[in-house]
Design a protein around this motif. Structure first.
Motif, short mmCIF file in Angstrom:
data_model
loop_
_atom_site.label_atom_id
_atom_site.label_comp_id
_atom_site.label_asym_id
_atom_site.label_seq_id
_atom_site.Cartn_x
_atom_site.Cartn_y
_atom_site.Cartn_z
N VAL A 92 0.82 -1.15 -0.14
CA VAL A 92 -0.04 0.13 0.19
C VAL A 92 0.96 1.28 0.08
CG1 VAL A 92 -1.76 1.22 1.11
CG2 VAL A 92 -1.78 -1.02 1.19
N VAL A 93 0.49 2.11 -0.80
CA VAL A 93 1.52 3.31 -0.94
C VAL A 93 0.50 4.40 -0.18
CG1 VAL A 93 2.30 5.09 -2.38
CG2 VAL A 93 2.33 2.90 -3.22
N SER A 94 1.06 4.95 1.01
CA SER A 94 0.37 5.86 1.83
C SER A 94 0.90 7.10 1.87
CB SER A 94 0.03 5.20 3.10
OG SER A 94 1.59 5.18 3.86
N GLU A 95 0.33 8.35 2.01
CA GLU A 95 0.68 9.64 2.27
C GLU A 95 1.61 10.22 1.06
OE1 GLU A 95 2.23 10.62 6.22
OE2 GLU A 95 0.36 9.92 7.08
N SER A 96 1.05 9.85 -0.07
CA SER A 96 1.75 10.74 -1.34
C SER A 96 1.05 12.03 -1.76
CB SER A 96 1.76 9.66 -2.27
OG SER A 96 2.71 10.25 -3.37
N GLY A 97 1.76 12.97 -1.90
CA GLY A 97 1.29 14.28 -2.18
C GLY A 97 2.16 15.29 -2.50
N TRP A 98 1.62 16.38 -2.82
CA TRP A 98 2.36 17.75 -3.17
C TRP A 98 2.01 18.81 -2.56
CZ3 TRP A 98 6.87 17.19 -6.07
CH2 TRP A 98 7.43 18.27 -6.58
N PRO A 99 2.44 19.78 -1.99
CA PRO A 99 1.95 21.06 -1.52
C PRO A 99 1.54 21.86 -2.41
CG PRO A 99 4.23 20.96 -1.26
CD PRO A 99 3.96 19.83 -1.87
N SER A 100 0.32 22.68 -2.24
CA SER A 100 -0.41 23.56 -3.14
C SER A 100 0.25 25.07 -2.69
CB SER A 100 -1.77 23.57 -3.07
OG SER A 100 -2.37 23.64 -1.84
N ASP A 101 1.12 25.21 -1.61
CA ASP A 101 1.65 26.54 -1.35
C ASP A 101 2.49 26.62 -0.29
OD1 ASP A 101 1.65 29.31 -1.34
OD2 ASP A 101 -0.28 29.64 -0.49
N GLY A 102 3.22 27.59 0.00
CA GLY A 102 4.12 27.24 0.97
C GLY A 102 5.53 27.11 0.75
N GLY A 103 6.14 26.77 -0.15
CA GLY A 103 7.60 26.67 -0.60
C GLY A 103 7.93 26.65 -1.87
N PHE A 104 9.13 26.29 -2.05
CA PHE A 104 9.55 26.19 -3.53
C PHE A 104 8.82 25.18 -4.49
CE2 PHE A 104 12.28 24.07 -6.90
CZ PHE A 104 12.66 25.38 -7.77
N ALA A 105 8.25 25.30 -5.53
CA ALA A 105 7.34 24.59 -6.51
C ALA A 105 6.31 24.11 -5.83
CB ALA A 105 8.40 23.42 -6.72
N ALA A 106 5.95 24.73 -4.81
CA ALA A 106 4.62 24.40 -4.22
C ALA A 106 3.59 25.42 -4.65
CB ALA A 106 4.57 24.52 -2.58
N SER A 107 2.67 24.92 -5.40
CA SER A 107 1.54 25.66 -6.12
C SER A 107 0.50 24.95 -6.29
CB SER A 107 2.12 26.16 -7.61
OG SER A 107 2.39 25.04 -8.64
#
Length: 98
Positions: A20-35
């Motif tokens: 099981v792959v758990s907790e995969s994601g990407w931030p939408s704000d707050g840092g470099f390349a986070a959009s």
């Protein structure tokens, strides 16, 4: 990466252990390349990719996106507040299809 775990389990006699792959994601704000655009692209591609499985194990791969909601009161790195698919008011951060 998932196929390397399947291979290691197979060598250890655990070929039938589910992965099981758990907790995969990407931030939408707050840092470099986070959009919003990058987070939406990451999660859309994640959904597409895990739907087909891996070369070693075709078929859907059980996967969990981190997280359901942005956590506007979470402490730590600013990106940690922006992994959700939804804002705390339940409005979507970006569209995603499963």
């Amino acid at each position: 990466m998932v196929d390397s775990v399947y291979a290691a389990l197979s060598q250890a006699g655990g070929a039938n252990v589910p992965i099981v792959v758990s907790e995969s994601g990407w931030p939408s704000d707050g840092g470099f390349a986070a959009s919003v655009a990058n987070a939406g692209t990451y999660n859309a591609n994640l959904v597409k990719h895990v739907g087909g499985g891996t070369p070693r194990k075709p078929g859907p791969l059980e996967t969990y996106i981190f997280g359901m909601f942005n956590e506007n009161q979470k402490t730590g790195d600013p990106t940690e507040q922006h992994f959700g698919l939804f804002y705390p008011n339940q409005q979507p951060v970006y569209p995603v299809s499963f």
